[in-house]
Enzyme design. Sequence first.
Site, PDB file in Angstrom:
ATOM      1  CB  CYS A  78      -0.951   0.000   1.163  1.00  0.00           C
ATOM      2  SG  CYS A  78      -2.009   1.426   1.086  1.00  0.00           S
ATOM      3  CB  CYS A  99      -2.887   7.264   0.529  1.00  0.00           C
ATOM      4  SG  CYS A  99      -2.912   5.753  -0.419  1.00  0.00           S
ATOM      5  CB  SER A 100      -6.605   6.412   3.611  1.00  0.00           C
ATOM      6  OG  SER A 100      -7.051   6.919   2.378  1.00  0.00           O
ATOM      7  CB  CYS A 101      -5.163   2.171  -0.080  1.00  0.00           C
ATOM      8  SG  CYS A 101      -5.366   3.681  -0.995  1.00  0.00           S
TER       9      CYS A 101
END
Lengths: 118, 211
Positions: B112, B115-117
Amino acid sequence: MSRCETLADSPGLPVSAEGEPVFAEPWQAQAFAMTVRLHEQGVFTWAQWAEVLSREVHRPGRAVDGADYFDCWVTALSSLLSERGVASEAEQSALSDRWARAAEATPHGMPILLDNAG
Amino acid sequence: MSHDHDHDDHHHHHDNHFSPMEARVRALETILTQKGLIDPKAIDAIVETYETKIGPRNGARVVAKAWAEPDFADWLKHDATAAIASLGYTGRQGEHMRAVFNDAETHNLVVCTLCSCYPWSVLGLPPVWYKAPAYRSRAVIDPRGVLAEFGVTLPEGRKIRVWDSTAELRYLVVPERPAGTDGLDQEALADLVTRDAMIGTGLALEPEAEA
């Protein structure tokens, strides 16, 4: 780290069967960790924290199942920092907006940096 | 209608988005760091003491069920979002899940970003290293080297597929079921499934190792 004191005196903190706090998302753990650290640095006493948190948790309109517990936590931390003269609500709010813009402006795979807000 | 198409693309989901709470926490962290009241490393250290204890039990149950029930495994392979949702684990943002199965030919590794993934609802908190820029770039360039650092040595000739999650699609690695687990029920099987195994930086535990 005075984790026991933290846990015992944070009203309504969700904990696991082993008594460890439970976080649904990373920002919740970060907010928790910052609060622990600020307390360790003497920015506020745990009694002061517990009072502000309790006020937020018991505010009318909060989720009955505690789903917004960490929203209350962050709101409490914000207002305590403002009360203690660390950072005004205006300063906090302006910087939150900049971070939100920075996230939107950052392509996938790149670090989200405050400067990306432009 | 190419003009409309461009227009749609432009307004498609942003890659990154902070909820108001995420943005506020970032802002507080910035202010407190600037004032010298917190050190981000100290915060990471506190978070790290919890992340491993909040076992990714939801994902482990998904994997155990897939090991024990071929029908479920099949469903998971073809529609992971629905199969996982059937167990009551749904992402807050309604993101799609895809399950990638390790087998004798292929090992899967998920990367990942900063970020927010990351599928919180299934895997719990992300490890701190997962967010490190070095992990992502090295996992793409030298996955075997990264795995070696995690103590994972794959059999000769096994391929490694690296999956890059996006804001809309997140991956769950289904590790191979360890040998000698025929007599175990799903709960015991789930105990063998570590978070790292579901990211691909680990393998499922052997039954002895777990005890």
